[in-house]
Design a protein around this motif. Structure first.
Motif, PDB file in Angstrom:
ATOM      1  N   ALA A 246       0.855  -1.188   0.000  1.00 31.43           N
ATOM      2  CA  ALA A 246       0.000   0.000   0.000  1.00 31.43           C
ATOM      3  C   ALA A 246       0.890   1.236   0.000  1.00 31.43           C
ATOM      4  O   ALA A 246       1.854   1.313   0.759  1.00 31.43           O
ATOM      5  N   TYR A 247       0.552   2.192  -0.845  1.00 31.00           N
ATOM      6  CA  TYR A 247       1.400   3.364  -1.005  1.00 31.00           C
ATOM      7  C   TYR A 247       0.634   4.628  -0.623  1.00 31.00           C
ATOM      8  O   TYR A 247      -0.542   4.781  -0.927  1.00 31.00           O
ATOM      9  N   GLY A 248       1.336   5.532   0.027  1.00 27.93           N
ATOM     10  CA  GLY A 248       0.729   6.772   0.485  1.00 27.93           C
ATOM     11  C   GLY A 248       1.102   7.023   1.929  1.00 27.93           C
ATOM     12  O   GLY A 248       2.009   6.411   2.470  1.00 27.93           O
ATOM     13  N   HIS A 249       0.399   7.952   2.564  1.00 26.35           N
ATOM     14  CA  HIS A 249       0.660   8.238   3.968  1.00 26.35           C
ATOM     15  C   HIS A 249      -0.591   8.796   4.609  1.00 26.35           C
ATOM     16  O   HIS A 249      -1.577   9.094   3.947  1.00 26.35           O
ATOM     17  N   SER A 250      -0.569   8.887   5.932  1.00 26.33           N
ATOM     18  CA  SER A 250      -1.703   9.444   6.665  1.00 26.33           C
ATOM     19  C   SER A 250      -1.242  10.697   7.391  1.00 26.33           C
ATOM     20  O   SER A 250      -0.155  10.733   7.949  1.00 26.33           O
ATOM     21  N   ARG A 251      -2.085  11.720   7.393  1.00 25.62           N
ATOM     22  CA  ARG A 251      -1.714  12.974   8.024  1.00 25.62           C
ATOM     23  C   ARG A 251      -2.897  13.491   8.819  1.00 25.62           C
ATOM     24  O   ARG A 251      -3.896  13.932   8.269  1.00 25.62           O
ATOM     25  N   GLY A 253      -5.254  12.063  10.479  1.00 27.66           N
ATOM     26  CA  GLY A 253      -6.542  11.453  10.184  1.00 27.66           C
ATOM     27  C   GLY A 253      -6.949  11.510   8.731  1.00 27.66           C
ATOM     28  O   GLY A 253      -8.013  11.029   8.369  1.00 27.66           O
ATOM     29  N   GLU A 254      -6.121  12.114   7.868  1.00 30.30           N
ATOM     30  CA  GLU A 254      -6.478  12.183   6.447  1.00 30.30           C
ATOM     31  C   GLU A 254      -5.608  11.195   5.689  1.00 30.30           C
ATOM     32  O   GLU A 254      -4.390  11.338   5.629  1.00 30.30           O
ATOM     33  N   ARG A 255      -6.216  10.173   5.121  1.00 31.82           N
ATOM     34  CA  ARG A 255      -5.432   9.176   4.385  1.00 31.82           C
ATOM     35  C   ARG A 255      -5.169   9.683   2.976  1.00 31.82           C
ATOM     36  O   ARG A 255      -6.050  10.238   2.319  1.00 31.82           O
ATOM     37  N   LEU A 256      -3.957   9.527   2.545  1.00 27.28           N
ATOM     38  CA  LEU A 256      -3.574   9.972   1.218  1.00 27.28           C
ATOM     39  C   LEU A 256      -2.938   8.794   0.491  1.00 27.28           C
ATOM     40  O   LEU A 256      -1.730   8.598   0.534  1.00 27.28           O
ATOM     41  N   THR A 261      -3.091   2.114  -5.179  1.00 30.85           N
ATOM     42  CA  THR A 261      -3.715   1.621  -3.943  1.00 30.85           C
ATOM     43  C   THR A 261      -5.152   2.087  -3.847  1.00 30.85           C
ATOM     44  O   THR A 261      -6.060   1.310  -3.530  1.00 30.85           O
ATOM     45  N   ARG A 262      -5.384   3.352  -4.114  1.00 34.19           N
ATOM     46  CA  ARG A 262      -6.731   3.911  -4.014  1.00 34.19           C
ATOM     47  C   ARG A 262      -7.687   3.200  -4.972  1.00 34.19           C
ATOM     48  O   ARG A 262      -8.817   2.861  -4.607  1.00 34.19           O
ATOM     49  N   ASN A 263      -7.241   2.951  -6.194  1.00 36.63           N
ATOM     50  CA  ASN A 263      -8.099   2.287  -7.173  1.00 36.63           C
ATOM     51  C   ASN A 263      -8.393   0.841  -6.789  1.00 36.63           C
ATOM     52  O   ASN A 263      -9.488   0.340  -7.030  1.00 36.63           O
ATOM     53  N   LEU A 264      -7.425   0.157  -6.190  1.00 41.36           N
ATOM     54  CA  LEU A 264      -7.670  -1.201  -5.715  1.00 41.36           C
ATOM     55  C   LEU A 264      -8.685  -1.201  -4.577  1.00 41.36           C
ATOM     56  O   LEU A 264      -9.594  -2.031  -4.528  1.00 41.36           O
ATOM     57  N   LEU A 265      -8.533  -0.252  -3.655  1.00 43.23           N
ATOM     58  CA  LEU A 265      -9.425  -0.187  -2.505  1.00 43.23           C
ATOM     59  C   LEU A 265     -10.854   0.137  -2.913  1.00 43.23           C
ATOM     60  O   LEU A 265     -11.816  -0.386  -2.337  1.00 43.23           O
ATOM     61  N   GLU A 266     -11.007   0.988  -3.894  1.00 49.15           N
ATOM     62  CA  GLU A 266     -12.329   1.487  -4.257  1.00 49.15           C
ATOM     63  C   GLU A 266     -12.996   0.676  -5.361  1.00 49.15           C
ATOM     64  O   GLU A 266     -14.122   0.985  -5.767  1.00 49.15           O
ATOM     65  N   ALA A 267     -12.341  -0.367  -5.835  1.00 49.43           N
ATOM     66  CA  ALA A 267     -12.899  -1.164  -6.941  1.00 49.43           C
ATOM     67  C   ALA A 267     -14.242  -1.769  -6.556  1.00 49.43           C
ATOM     68  O   ALA A 267     -14.407  -2.280  -5.449  1.00 49.43           O
ATOM     69  N   SER A 268     -15.181  -1.714  -7.475  1.00 49.01           N
ATOM     70  CA  SER A 268     -16.521  -2.242  -7.204  1.00 49.01           C
ATOM     71  C   SER A 268     -16.602  -3.750  -7.400  1.00 49.01           C
ATOM     72  O   SER A 268     -17.563  -4.386  -6.981  1.00 49.01           O
ATOM     73  N   ASP A 269     -15.607  -4.329  -8.056  1.00 51.05           N
ATOM     74  CA  ASP A 269     -15.572  -5.780  -8.268  1.00 51.05           C
ATOM     75  C   ASP A 269     -14.134  -6.234  -8.018  1.00 51.05           C
ATOM     76  O   ASP A 269     -13.287  -6.131  -8.900  1.00 51.05           O
TER      77      ASP A 269
END
Length: 277
Positions: A246-251, A253-256, A261-269
């Motif tokens: 997973a790539y990104g960071h949290s600041r 309470g705001e996940r970035l 990673t974002r597209n994998l997490l939000e995939a509908s299927d």
């Protein structure tokens, strides 16, 4: 060891996450534990300067405690219902942990074989959203995010680019990968060209490492955008799970999350995701 299902007292996500936790536990032949973590309602008591205000605070605390009892009872009912017919001899326990969900999730992820979060927890507005974010982004511990379909018996797809995140994901989830047996190493050559060359990105490096752990793997290239390529490959293979960094960071309470990673997490299927940062 055990597989932990993080629960929130809601029918659909709790049922799905318990089913996935059971599927993993059966592969590993370990117990299953359902965890519903809620803070001490008395900790919400506000110190007031007048008797009237203190009475209002006490009443609010009682109402909060009653609401929490309802949430816990709902989570337990769903967990017990799923495990009563699907455990097939595995030990199953439900725990109401008096704790904030962030800390409870991190505690579970520290030593459990897997801690499973519902698919909805990837949304910041979800009750388990802060816990999901904390475990993955702040505590940097591994977790499994339920997919939008149940875990089946297909292969595990490993998203491999030789990075630290990808390495941590596969090392943390080695037992799960072993439990499923069949492995596909997925890689996008065009994506690798975006960064400086890493010798570890060579899939042979991962193949040799997996072989040393008794796991054979096949390579399959992906084309185009990485997330869509991984999801397409997973669907083509009827994959049970994608293992990825997973790539990104949290600041504050705001996940970035990074785009992949974002597209994998939000995939509908999507299948389940075994992640580590």
């Amino acid at each position: 060891m055990t597989v932990v299902a993080m629960l929130q007292g809601a029918e659909a996500p709790d049922r799905a996450v318990t089913l996935d936790a059971l599927a993993l536990a059966q592969r590993l032949n370990v117990p299953v534990r359902g965890v519903c973590a809620l803070p001490d309602p008395n900790a919400a008591m506000i110190v007031m300067s007048t008797p009237e205000a203190t009475g209002l605070a006490a009443s609010a605390t009682r109402d909060l405690a009653a609401l929490q009892d309802k949430i816990v009872a709902g989570a337990k009912d769903i967990f017990d219902d799923v495990t009563s017919t699907g455990a097939h001899g595995l030990a199953c326990t439900f725990t109401h942990e008096v704790n904030i969900a962030e800390r409870a999730g991190a505690n579970a992820a520290t030593l459990a074989d897997a801690v499973v979060f519902p698919h909805s927890s990837q949304k910041s507005t979800d009750p388990l959203g802060p816990s999901f974010e904390h475990v993955l982004m702040e505590a940097r511990l591994p977790l499994v995010l339920s997919g939008t379909r149940p875990i089946e018996s297909g292969p595990v797809v490993i998203a491999w680019d030789g990075s630290n995140g990808a390495a941590r994901a596969i090392r943390f989830h080695l037992d799960l990968v072993k439990a499923f047996g069949a492995v596909v190493i997925a890689q996008s050559s065009k994506d690798l060209e975006k960064d400086d060359h890493r010798a570890s990105a060579d899939p042979t490096v991962l193949e040799d490492w997996l072989s040393a752990h008794g796991i054979s793997a096949q390579r399959m290239p992906i084309e185009g955008e990485v997330a869509s390529g991984l999801l397409s490959l997973a669907k083509q293979c009827d994959a049970s799970m994608i293992v990825a960094g997973a790539y990104g960071h949290s600041r504050i309470g705001e996940r970035l999350f990074g785009g992949t990673t974002r597209n994998l997490l939000e995939a509908s299927d999507a299948p389940a995701l075994a992640l580590a940062r």
